[in-house]
Every structure is written in C-alpha cells, then in structure tokens.
Design a protein around this motif. Sequence first.
Motif, PDB file in Angstrom:
ATOM      1  N   GLU A 169      10.721  -8.107  -0.703  1.00 41.19           N
ATOM      2  CA  GLU A 169      11.517  -8.749  -1.742  1.00 41.19           C
ATOM      3  C   GLU A 169      12.489  -9.789  -1.186  1.00 41.19           C
ATOM      4  N   LEU A 170      13.085  -9.511  -0.029  1.00 37.59           N
ATOM      5  CA  LEU A 170      14.150 -10.379   0.475  1.00 37.59           C
ATOM      6  C   LEU A 170      13.672 -11.450   1.440  1.00 37.59           C
ATOM      7  N   ALA A 171      12.576 -11.183   2.142  1.00 36.77           N
ATOM      8  CA  ALA A 171      12.117 -12.136   3.158  1.00 36.77           C
ATOM      9  C   ALA A 171      10.664 -12.552   2.983  1.00 36.77           C
ATOM     10  N   ASP A 172       9.992 -12.030   1.960  1.00 42.28           N
ATOM     11  CA  ASP A 172       8.575 -12.319   1.718  1.00 42.28           C
ATOM     12  C   ASP A 172       7.732 -12.006   2.950  1.00 42.28           C
ATOM     13  N   VAL A 173       8.066 -10.861   3.592  1.00 42.50           N
ATOM     14  CA  VAL A 173       7.327 -10.397   4.761  1.00 42.50           C
ATOM     15  C   VAL A 173       6.712  -9.046   4.452  1.00 42.50           C
ATOM     16  N   ASP A 174       5.418  -8.919   4.679  1.00 45.26           N
ATOM     17  CA  ASP A 174       4.717  -7.651   4.506  1.00 45.26           C
ATOM     18  C   ASP A 174       4.694  -6.951   5.857  1.00 45.26           C
ATOM     19  N   ILE A 175       5.533  -5.931   6.029  1.00 47.85           N
ATOM     20  CA  ILE A 175       5.673  -5.305   7.347  1.00 47.85           C
ATOM     21  C   ILE A 175       4.445  -4.491   7.732  1.00 47.85           C
ATOM     22  N   THR A 176       3.518  -4.277   6.792  1.00 52.07           N
ATOM     23  CA  THR A 176       2.268  -3.603   7.148  1.00 52.07           C
ATOM     24  C   THR A 176       1.275  -4.590   7.752  1.00 52.07           C
ATOM     25  N   ALA A 177       1.592  -5.893   7.683  1.00 54.88           N
ATOM     26  CA  ALA A 177       0.658  -6.910   8.159  1.00 54.88           C
ATOM     27  C   ALA A 177       1.251  -7.846   9.201  1.00 54.88           C
ATOM     28  N   GLU A 178       2.580  -7.907   9.304  1.00 51.31           N
ATOM     29  CA  GLU A 178       3.204  -8.827  10.257  1.00 51.31           C
ATOM     30  C   GLU A 178       4.508  -8.236  10.780  1.00 51.31           C
ATOM     31  N   ALA A 179       4.974  -8.801  11.881  1.00 55.50           N
ATOM     32  CA  ALA A 179       6.190  -8.303  12.519  1.00 55.50           C
ATOM     33  C   ALA A 179       7.436  -8.788  11.785  1.00 55.50           C
TER      34      ALA A 179
END
Length: 598
Positions: A356-366
């Motif tokens: 939600e806050l950084a548009d980062v999917d932690i299951t796919a990227e660091a």
Amino acid sequence: MELERHAYDVVVVGAGGAGLRAAIAAHEAGARTAVVCKSLLGKAHTVMAEGGIAAAMGNAWPEDGWRVHFRDTMRGGKMLNHWRMAQIHAQEAPDRVRELEDWGALFDRTPDGLISQRDFGGHRYARLAHVGDRTGLELIRTLQQRTVALGVDVFMECTVTRLLTDADGVTGAFGYWRESGRFVAWEAPSVVLATGGIGKAWKVTSNSWEYTGDGHSLALHAGAGLVNMEFVQFHPTGMVWPPSVRGILVTESVRGDGGVLRNSAGNRFMFDYIPDFFRKETAETEDEADRWYEDKKNNRRPPELLPRDEVARAINSEVKAGRGSPHGGVFLDIASRRPAEYVRRRLPSMYHQFKELADVDITAEAMEVGPTCHYVMGGVEVDPDTAAASVPGLFAAGEVAGGMHGSNRLGGNSLSDLLVFGRRAGAAAAEHAAKRAGVVALAEEALADAARAALAPFEREGGENPYTVQSELQQTMHDLVGIIRTRAEVEQALGRIAALRERVAAVSVEGHRQYNPGWHLALDLPHLLLVSECVARAALEREESRGGHTRDDFPAADPEWGRTNLVCTRTADGAVTVARQPLPQMPPELAEVFEEQS
C-alpha cells in the motif's frame, strides 16, 4: 481560572502496554485509578510492536529458561543492564504472557497447541510469543478490553504538562484537554509514568507523534534522575522509500523468518560484521547460516540475527561505503527465501504495508530498508522491584524507565518489559497511595503557575513557528547525535540546542485553545529540547562505544565504562548535569550463568 478537578489514588500517564498493565494492577490492588493519554485509547505506540513478546516459555525449545533469557538480555545490553531488572524480567515474562492468554489474547499456536515462539536477534532460542506480525495490536486490544471491563476511568486526548509535588512527594498532575484546551487537574498521591520514548527529536524515526519525551522531562522537573540516556537504539530496518514513509518500522520478524540483508552488489554483507563477542555462536558462511533454519540445534545463527545495534552499524557502514540501495538503504530479501504463501501468512502486516505504501510486493522483490530512530534505552532511574523513582509517589514503567536494557535492547524484550514492570509499578503505586490516603492536596499557587506556563505561547507576539524549531532540532539530532558520534559533533549539537532553547522561549501561537496543533507542539518543544540535551551531554561524557552509543573517536568498549552508569539530573536553574554512578554489583550466583552458557 476555570479548572476541572478529579481525585484518585493512582493516576497513570500513558495508555500503552505499560500504562494499561499498571492501571489493571493498581485497580486490582483496590486503588481508585485513572489513565490519561494524549491520543485515543487503543492507538498507543505499542501497537507498532510487531514481532512478539520475549519470554522463555520453552514451547519451541525445552532447553530455554529464564537463566538463558537473562544471559541473552545482559549480553545484548553489553552488561550495562541493571542485573536485578533483567533477572525479574526473565523470571516473570512467561507468567505475563500466559496471563494475556487467560484474558483472551489469541496467540499463534504450535502443531501441539502451545503458544508459538519465533526467532529474533540476540536471543539464543526462539522465544517470542506472537500473533503474526501484529503482536502489539493484540496486546493492546487485550489490555484495553480488560481495563474497560474493570471500570478504570480513562481520559483520552488529554495531555499532562506538569507533575505536582510537595515536600513529601507527588500530589498529582496538571494538564489540558486537547480538543477544547480546558485545563484539568488530578489529585493523587501516586503517579505512574508510562509515556514511552523520545523518537520525535530525530528526523527519521519509527515513533509516532506522541513520542516527544514528556515523561522523561516531567520526571526531571519533579526531581528524578534519568539513567543511560546516551543509549538510543536505531532499529536496523525502517522503510526508506518513498520519502513520505521513511522511518516506518520493518519488523525484525522478516529476518527471524528467513529474510537476509544484501548490498547493491547482492552480497550478504553481515558476514563481514560479526563482532568477536558473538563469533562463537554466529554462522560465518552462507551455507552454515542457511543450515540453521533446517537444524537450529546444531548450527550457528545467521548474522542477520545479531543484536540490533550491530546490524544497524553494519548497514550504516555499507551505505557510507557506497554499497547501498538506490534510495540510501540496503536490501532486505525474503522473496527469494520463502514461498509467497508463507510470507503472506507469517507477515501479513508487512505485506500490506509495502504494497500500500511503497507499491512493493515483498513476496516477489526485495525491500529497501535502513536504520531509523526506534527506542531509547535511557529513562527514569527506578527501583527494580517496585519501579519507584527517587521522588516519593512517582513510578515509571516501559520505555520511559531506564536500566532494564543497558546499552541495547533485544527485540521482543520491550513487550515483556512493559508487562512485567507495568504490573509491578501499578501494584507499588497502589500500596504507596494507601499509605498517603487523605494527606495530599493540590496547591492553588502551583495550579495557577502551571496554567500560566501553558498559556504563555498565546501571550507572545511575533515569535517563531513551533514547527520550524522542531524541524531544526530534528535535523540537529539526526546530523550530530545519530548512530555515529564524535566530540566535535556533539559539542556542536549542544550549542545548537542552547540556541534553540532561547527560540523556544519566544515561540508564539495564534488562534484559540480549541484543538490547536501549533499550541500542542509549543508545549511539547521544551520536553523535546530537555531530553535531547540529556542524550547529547551523556553521549559527550561516555568516551567509548557500547551498544546504541558509538563514538567514532573512541571506537572500542572500555572496561572501566562497563562498570559505570551516567545519570542526568536538573538543577534549580534548569541546567542539566551528568554524574557517574557505579553499576550495581551482580551477585555471584547470577554471574555463574555466564560461565554456564560459555
């Protein structure tokens, strides 16, 4: 003067885990009890504690016990902890966790139905009882529900600006309602401070807006001392991008569940930063570290699970050497280490936070992470058994109290700390109040003086905006009293703080007393300046590097300083003084614990 008045036996300032646990204990001891909090009930900073509650319950490893937990805590604090506080904490933490379960807390479970316990940095065994990565939220929910059920009075969105005392100790507190600006006073022979930390003195922090050092400052003004103020913990992993969320905490659970730290070259750099103190139990190759997750009993821990101060300094060194991530941090990678379903189940809040806050999917990227001001080990000097300060009737528990964590706090110890010592503070406060029943009164002159001080910013014209002053203070502490310190920089910071003090005395606000954030900050600024000065003066005095305090001009730990605490007090004219104090001597039977574990 229009003034709302109340009378109680015990007033608890702060509604986080320590405050609510103190209020429950005081009420159960028969005291008329009130809780006063700056924010809404249930929104305390404790909800941000995600990883778990450290307690040697032995559910994951039967070999674990209070003696091992005690040893880990002392070693994590570089042996500067008050041994008695660390002992009480390790012994009583399991009962406090089971108590929460009895009150309705829904912990994650092992396949056998026991409370699940996870790994965390600095702990020899997996011992953090957890609820996914929302443990603090569950803790507050449980304590809040019990507090309300018991009928404890709660004053929400209400700020205490002064503790009131007489020749015999505490008589009560003075404050105001944040919405209306109306003044309110509480007559009480016992006051428990549970106000949390001081993180809003720094530019980059995981702390919420409430953490302006109120409790530390109130205690100093009342005549108490602050111990270990030079030790400020910079959590190794806060968000670094985008700028709007810089500093928001990334729980240590990510590393406890398999996440690793990498630099811009993709290297797991923590293998280069293992201190001799921990080398015997820390993996020194990647294969050895990876095997630990499969066979924890026979392999050494990965270096990502070193104590927080060690990891924060390592990240800082990598960034300074030009090996950081694009936005000034390093990479925390769990995506390549664990299946996506595992990450979403074990770390639901982290998954949602980054998405939600950084548009980062932690299951796919660091994730990009870096150190953020997180916790102050220093606080009110208290008696280990009762949490009583040197001022009769004043007690402190949780982050506002000092001594328990020494120079560095292990992750998870904060939640068990606030449960253990919150309970002890509340019980001791009720006992003290019973002895002083009917003999305390609020002096009218003191109430009038507190009101004049609170209204002073409205009386001034043409003064500075309080937000400008706070911003300059935060930049000063960030630049000059951060992770790495030098004499020249700290002296420069003290000079700036002195100049800021004069400017704060001339700050003016406009408008009315009805919900006026500028006025609120104007009243918080003296607290922030005072605790910042305490940190800087203690940091200047301690000429060594230990735990959360690193002097670049004194990079090694000094055995003599390892036997010395620094205590800050305030003189009659408002000056901060720093005195050296010998560390309490550990009894031989406890010293044997370190021989056993070695």
